[in-house]
Design a protein around this motif. Sequence first.
Motif, PDB file in Angstrom:
ATOM      1  N   THR A 200     -33.942  53.131  65.316  1.00 57.58           N
ATOM      2  CA  THR A 200     -33.653  51.836  66.804  1.00 57.58           C
ATOM      3  C   THR A 200     -34.853  52.582  67.554  1.00 57.58           C
ATOM      4  OG1 THR A 200     -30.900  51.594  65.620  1.00 57.58           O
ATOM      5  CG2 THR A 200     -32.371  51.103  68.047  1.00 57.58           C
ATOM      6  N   ALA A 201     -34.428  54.109  68.126  1.00 55.75           N
ATOM      7  CA  ALA A 201     -35.085  54.575  68.987  1.00 55.75           C
ATOM      8  C   ALA A 201     -37.032  54.479  68.275  1.00 55.75           C
ATOM      9  CB  ALA A 201     -35.167  56.209  68.753  1.00 55.75           C
ATOM     10  N   ALA A 202     -37.122  54.835  67.293  1.00 55.06           N
ATOM     11  CA  ALA A 202     -38.545  54.740  67.074  1.00 55.06           C
ATOM     12  C   ALA A 202     -38.997  53.079  67.416  1.00 55.06           C
ATOM     13  CB  ALA A 202     -38.405  55.548  65.446  1.00 55.06           C
ATOM     14  N   ALA A 203     -38.076  52.817  66.422  1.00 54.16           N
ATOM     15  CA  ALA A 203     -39.189  50.783  66.700  1.00 54.16           C
ATOM     16  C   ALA A 203     -38.704  50.555  68.327  1.00 54.16           C
ATOM     17  CB  ALA A 203     -37.983  49.516  65.698  1.00 54.16           C
ATOM     18  N   ASP A 204     -38.091  50.852  69.163  1.00 51.40           N
ATOM     19  CA  ASP A 204     -38.092  50.134  70.466  1.00 51.40           C
ATOM     20  C   ASP A 204     -39.253  51.408  70.871  1.00 51.40           C
ATOM     21  OD1 ASP A 204     -35.792  48.990  70.023  1.00 51.40           O
ATOM     22  OD2 ASP A 204     -34.385  50.347  71.059  1.00 51.40           O
ATOM     23  N   SER A 205     -39.426  52.146  70.841  1.00 51.84           N
ATOM     24  CA  SER A 205     -40.340  52.891  71.198  1.00 51.84           C
ATOM     25  C   SER A 205     -41.349  52.630  71.587  1.00 51.84           C
ATOM     26  CB  SER A 205     -39.905  54.057  71.323  1.00 51.84           C
ATOM     27  OG  SER A 205     -40.473  55.351  69.972  1.00 51.84           O
ATOM     28  N   ALA A 206     -42.407  52.062  69.671  1.00 55.52           N
ATOM     29  CA  ALA A 206     -43.183  51.693  69.203  1.00 55.52           C
ATOM     30  C   ALA A 206     -43.966  49.779  69.746  1.00 55.52           C
ATOM     31  CB  ALA A 206     -42.961  51.785  67.638  1.00 55.52           C
ATOM     32  N   TYR A 207     -42.568  49.139  69.510  1.00 47.31           N
ATOM     33  CA  TYR A 207     -42.704  47.841  69.679  1.00 47.31           C
ATOM     34  C   TYR A 207     -41.889  47.393  70.770  1.00 47.31           C
ATOM     35  CZ  TYR A 207     -45.846  48.131  65.426  1.00 47.31           C
ATOM     36  OH  TYR A 207     -46.613  49.150  64.808  1.00 47.31           O
ATOM     37  N   GLU A 208     -41.016  47.247  71.113  1.00 45.13           N
ATOM     38  CA  GLU A 208     -39.920  46.724  72.199  1.00 45.13           C
ATOM     39  C   GLU A 208     -40.704  47.561  73.479  1.00 45.13           C
ATOM     40  OE1 GLU A 208     -36.947  44.932  73.826  1.00 45.13           O
ATOM     41  OE2 GLU A 208     -37.891  44.641  71.307  1.00 45.13           O
ATOM     42  N   GLU A 209     -40.473  48.608  74.015  1.00 44.85           N
ATOM     43  CA  GLU A 209     -41.186  48.816  75.854  1.00 44.85           C
ATOM     44  C   GLU A 209     -41.560  50.687  74.636  1.00 44.85           C
ATOM     45  OE1 GLU A 209     -38.103  49.085  78.155  1.00 44.85           O
ATOM     46  OE2 GLU A 209     -38.128  47.081  78.746  1.00 44.85           O
ATOM     47  N   ASN A 210     -42.750  50.696  75.240  1.00 41.70           N
ATOM     48  CA  ASN A 210     -43.417  52.258  76.196  1.00 41.70           C
ATOM     49  C   ASN A 210     -42.858  52.659  76.809  1.00 41.70           C
ATOM     50  OD1 ASN A 210     -44.685  51.188  77.999  1.00 41.70           O
ATOM     51  ND2 ASN A 210     -46.340  50.527  77.852  1.00 41.70           N
ATOM     52  N   ILE A 211     -43.349  53.513  77.172  1.00 36.91           N
ATOM     53  CA  ILE A 211     -42.357  55.231  77.879  1.00 36.91           C
ATOM     54  C   ILE A 211     -42.335  54.448  79.126  1.00 36.91           C
ATOM     55  CG2 ILE A 211     -44.713  55.848  78.412  1.00 36.91           C
ATOM     56  CD1 ILE A 211     -42.690  58.915  77.812  1.00 36.91           C
ATOM     57  N   VAL A 212     -43.397  53.560  79.640  1.00 31.46           N
ATOM     58  CA  VAL A 212     -43.429  53.075  81.329  1.00 31.46           C
ATOM     59  C   VAL A 212     -42.513  52.293  81.259  1.00 31.46           C
ATOM     60  CG1 VAL A 212     -45.488  54.340  82.271  1.00 31.46           C
ATOM     61  CG2 VAL A 212     -45.275  52.212  80.880  1.00 31.46           C
ATOM     62  N   GLY A 213     -41.725  51.095  80.110  1.00 33.46           N
ATOM     63  CA  GLY A 213     -41.525  50.490  80.000  1.00 33.46           C
ATOM     64  C   GLY A 213     -42.267  48.644  79.954  1.00 33.46           C
ATOM     65  N   ASP A 214     -43.738  48.848  79.570  1.00 36.07           N
ATOM     66  CA  ASP A 214     -43.729  48.039  79.023  1.00 36.07           C
ATOM     67  C   ASP A 214     -44.145  47.493  77.652  1.00 36.07           C
ATOM     68  OD1 ASP A 214     -45.593  47.890  82.040  1.00 36.07           O
ATOM     69  OD2 ASP A 214     -46.814  48.907  81.008  1.00 36.07           O
TER      70      ASP A 214
END
Length: 313
Positions: A200-214
């Motif tokens: 879930t964290a892998a999916a979110d960091s790649a396609y949900e939001e980047n590290i700055v929240g975009d």
Amino acid sequence: MSNATPPGWYPDAAIPGTERWWDGTAWTAHTRPTAAVPPRFGPPEPVANAPGNGGGSAATGGATRIVALAAAGLVVVGAAVTGALLLGRGDDGGTRPKTGPSSSAPLPGAGRNTPKPSPTPAGSDPKVLVDQLNGITLPIPDGWEKPRSTVDEALTMRTVDAYRCPGDSSDFCYHGTVTTRTANATDLTSAEKLAEQDITAAADSAYEENIVGDRIHGGITSHRQLASEAVSVAGRTGYRVRWRVTTGKGPGGYVQSLVFPSTVGSESPVIVRYAFDAGPDGPPLSLMDTITEGIRPIDDSATSGGVGSSVAP
């Protein structure tokens, strides 16, 4: 000349009989038992002459043997001291400088509260990504690179070509990214449980939001699990979970969390995250398996610590 203490195993002052890995900047979580100390050489213990063996009485023979053994011991010690002095002199007749950490460098046992940095590449081969902390190497496919710096602190390799993100045209995205990290902030030790938690964290960091929240892909609208299975990695049993994610903008992509024990120290779990764009511009899904099969221990003698061959995209 740098005064920094070089990476290596040093005695852990907090845990007697244990060595801890110093990565050149800070202490890590990797430990191992202290190597056995070689036996010290010296004169043997004197043994009294047994009656009936000849050579005089027990008192006379014992005294003679003690004197002889003591003399032999002095000869051995003298030779060792002379050899050490000769080895310590250089060709110019001077004494060679002592090796080891500089007096101004951090001492083992110090700096235990220093934040642990992310693993950094240690090799110059552009076709190999070296994770020195976790003791592994990964093959870098053709058309990929290991960037000098990234927003994500994890050790990273990615496709060379970038494009304007479909959800934020002011930002750049990459068709393929692979990162490695140590699983620290968790009580889970099972590779299967860790992979199931990390996907879930892998999916979110790649396609949900980047590290700055975009939301550079418009966020994840749905996902479908493609694989959840045990896999062999660098001679160890690991586990992988793979998803196909659909995003609000763009073609979406594939993400995978691969977890397996480290090849060094306390064998802390290693997490390798994969993120491949879907569609004709993304890397083939089979490349995830090819990279996984190419992971090797750093000291793998068959490949000199690297990988056997280059990997096609």
